[in-house]
Write a protein that holds these residues in place. Structure first.
Motif, PDB file in Angstrom:
ATOM      1  N   GLY A 187       0.742  -1.228   0.089  1.00 57.20           N
ATOM      2  CA  GLY A 187       0.016  -0.082  -0.124  1.00 57.20           C
ATOM      3  C   GLY A 187       0.830   1.356   0.200  1.00 57.20           C
ATOM      4  O   GLY A 187       1.979   1.265   0.272  1.00 57.20           O
ATOM      5  N   GLY A 188       0.435   2.158  -0.378  1.00 60.08           N
ATOM      6  CA  GLY A 188       1.155   3.645  -0.295  1.00 60.08           C
ATOM      7  C   GLY A 188       2.195   3.488  -1.204  1.00 60.08           C
ATOM      8  O   GLY A 188       3.077   4.254  -1.250  1.00 60.08           O
ATOM      9  N   GLY A 189       2.307   2.800  -2.265  1.00 64.48           N
ATOM     10  CA  GLY A 189       3.089   2.881  -3.299  1.00 64.48           C
ATOM     11  C   GLY A 189       4.367   1.700  -3.003  1.00 64.48           C
ATOM     12  O   GLY A 189       5.295   1.719  -3.841  1.00 64.48           O
ATOM     13  N   TYR A 190       4.300   1.194  -1.812  1.00 58.63           N
ATOM     14  CA  TYR A 190       5.363   0.187  -1.266  1.00 58.63           C
ATOM     15  C   TYR A 190       4.796  -0.993  -1.573  1.00 58.63           C
ATOM     16  O   TYR A 190       4.031  -1.644  -1.547  1.00 58.63           O
ATOM     17  N   ALA A 191       6.107  -1.952  -1.971  1.00 59.31           N
ATOM     18  CA  ALA A 191       5.928  -3.258  -2.086  1.00 59.31           C
ATOM     19  C   ALA A 191       7.252  -4.220  -1.360  1.00 59.31           C
ATOM     20  O   ALA A 191       8.052  -3.391  -1.078  1.00 59.31           O
ATOM     21  N   ALA A 192       7.060  -5.255  -0.983  1.00 55.88           N
ATOM     22  CA  ALA A 192       8.067  -5.957  -0.414  1.00 55.88           C
ATOM     23  C   ALA A 192       8.152  -7.414  -0.712  1.00 55.88           C
ATOM     24  O   ALA A 192       7.056  -7.813  -1.065  1.00 55.88           O
ATOM     25  N   GLU A 193       9.319  -7.971  -0.614  1.00 53.30           N
ATOM     26  CA  GLU A 193       9.307  -9.388  -1.135  1.00 53.30           C
ATOM     27  C   GLU A 193       9.152 -10.152   0.075  1.00 53.30           C
ATOM     28  O   GLU A 193       9.514  -9.912   1.173  1.00 53.30           O
ATOM     29  N   GLN A 194       8.290 -11.215  -0.327  1.00 58.41           N
ATOM     30  CA  GLN A 194       7.775 -12.026   0.901  1.00 58.41           C
ATOM     31  C   GLN A 194       7.914 -13.552   0.781  1.00 58.41           C
ATOM     32  O   GLN A 194       7.711 -13.788  -0.481  1.00 58.41           O
ATOM     33  N   THR A 195       7.727 -14.410   1.615  1.00 58.60           N
ATOM     34  CA  THR A 195       7.833 -15.881   1.367  1.00 58.60           C
ATOM     35  C   THR A 195       6.248 -15.962   0.945  1.00 58.60           C
ATOM     36  O   THR A 195       5.300 -15.110   1.146  1.00 58.60           O
ATOM     37  N   SER A 196       5.994 -17.087   0.288  1.00 60.03           N
ATOM     38  CA  SER A 196       4.733 -17.121  -0.266  1.00 60.03           C
ATOM     39  C   SER A 196       3.860 -17.533   0.882  1.00 60.03           C
ATOM     40  O   SER A 196       2.529 -16.695   0.810  1.00 60.03           O
ATOM     41  N   ASP A 197       4.245 -18.018   1.930  1.00 58.49           N
ATOM     42  CA  ASP A 197       3.198 -17.943   3.172  1.00 58.49           C
ATOM     43  C   ASP A 197       2.841 -16.478   3.756  1.00 58.49           C
ATOM     44  O   ASP A 197       1.952 -16.165   4.027  1.00 58.49           O
ATOM     45  N   ASP A 198       4.203 -15.791   3.951  1.00 55.88           N
ATOM     46  CA  ASP A 198       3.900 -14.277   4.321  1.00 55.88           C
ATOM     47  C   ASP A 198       3.076 -13.675   3.355  1.00 55.88           C
ATOM     48  O   ASP A 198       2.256 -12.677   3.696  1.00 55.88           O
ATOM     49  N   ALA A 199       2.928 -13.697   2.126  1.00 59.33           N
ATOM     50  CA  ALA A 199       2.312 -13.066   0.975  1.00 59.33           C
ATOM     51  C   ALA A 199       0.861 -13.558   1.253  1.00 59.33           C
ATOM     52  O   ALA A 199      -0.030 -12.534   1.321  1.00 59.33           O
ATOM     53  N   VAL A 200       0.644 -14.583   1.800  1.00 60.70           N
ATOM     54  CA  VAL A 200      -0.723 -15.007   1.784  1.00 60.70           C
ATOM     55  C   VAL A 200      -1.452 -14.165   2.986  1.00 60.70           C
ATOM     56  O   VAL A 200      -2.438 -13.782   2.931  1.00 60.70           O
ATOM     57  N   ASP A 201      -0.476 -14.176   4.241  1.00 60.16           N
ATOM     58  CA  ASP A 201      -1.033 -13.653   5.385  1.00 60.16           C
ATOM     59  C   ASP A 201      -1.114 -11.933   4.969  1.00 60.16           C
ATOM     60  O   ASP A 201      -2.204 -11.406   5.452  1.00 60.16           O
ATOM     61  N   VAL A 202      -0.299 -11.514   4.277  1.00 63.98           N
ATOM     62  CA  VAL A 202      -0.440 -10.024   3.900  1.00 63.98           C
ATOM     63  C   VAL A 202      -1.840  -9.727   2.977  1.00 63.98           C
ATOM     64  O   VAL A 202      -2.572  -8.955   3.152  1.00 63.98           O
ATOM     65  N   LEU A 203      -1.993 -10.782   2.053  1.00 63.60           N
ATOM     66  CA  LEU A 203      -3.154 -10.777   1.159  1.00 63.60           C
ATOM     67  C   LEU A 203      -4.563 -10.916   2.209  1.00 63.60           C
ATOM     68  O   LEU A 203      -5.501 -10.258   1.884  1.00 63.60           O
ATOM     69  N   GLU A 204      -4.495 -11.716   3.147  1.00 62.89           N
ATOM     70  CA  GLU A 204      -5.475 -11.913   3.930  1.00 62.89           C
ATOM     71  C   GLU A 204      -5.887 -10.287   4.795  1.00 62.89           C
ATOM     72  O   GLU A 204      -7.021 -10.317   5.018  1.00 62.89           O
TER      73      GLU A 204
END
Length: 153
Positions: A83-100
């Motif tokens: 959000g706010g124009g920022y992105a971060a590399e995540q593990t697949s599980d962490d990415a799912v958590d962020v999406l949740e």
């Protein structure tokens, strides 16, 4: 002699306010549709992360409805918008958590907009009742004026 001129003006003003509220309600409904589309995209991303594996071939959007085929080198390296124009590399599980979390935030926004629609509908209903009462008053005044005119003749 024109009786009820102020009542006509009041009715017109109430009608304009009701119309403005109707337009606001339609705009809010459009906001909900956009939020639901965003929620569907989040769900699609979560499902893709569950299904895809390293070595899978995917279509990557380039923009302008153009896509290129790409092979996933490592499914455990996912870049997620924070959000706010920022992105971060995540593990697949962490990415799912962020999406949740994003989905939860979208659900909250949808609920807020629904509450706002409810408030607008209540205000609209109140104005419609006022307009109906004003119209009835005008009709009564017109009937009384007619009676007085007939009795005076």
């Amino acid at each position: 002699m024109s009786l009820g001129g102020g009542g006509q003006q009041q009715l017109q003003q109430l009608s304009q306010e009701i119309q403005a509220l109707e337009e606001e309600k339609e705009e809010l409904k459009g906001d909900i549709e956009a939020l639901q589309a965003e929620k569907a995209e989040i769900e699609e991303a979560k499902e893709a992360l569950d299904v895809l594996e390293t070595g899978s071939t995917v279509q990557v959007p380039l923009g302008g409805d153009a896509y290129v085929r790409a092979e996933i080198e490592d499914i455990d390296e996912v870049v997620v918008s924070l959000g706010g124009g920022y992105a971060a590399e995540q593990t697949s599980d962490d990415a799912v958590d962020v999406l949740e979390e994003k989905k939860g935030a979208v659900d909250e926004r949808i609920e807020d907009v629904r509450e706002e629609i409810s408030t607008v509908e209540e205000e609209q209903s109140s104005l419609e009742q006022q307009a109906q009462q004003a119209q009835q008053q005008m009709m009564q005044q017109q009937m009384q004026a007619q009676e007085q005119q007939q009795n005076g003749e």
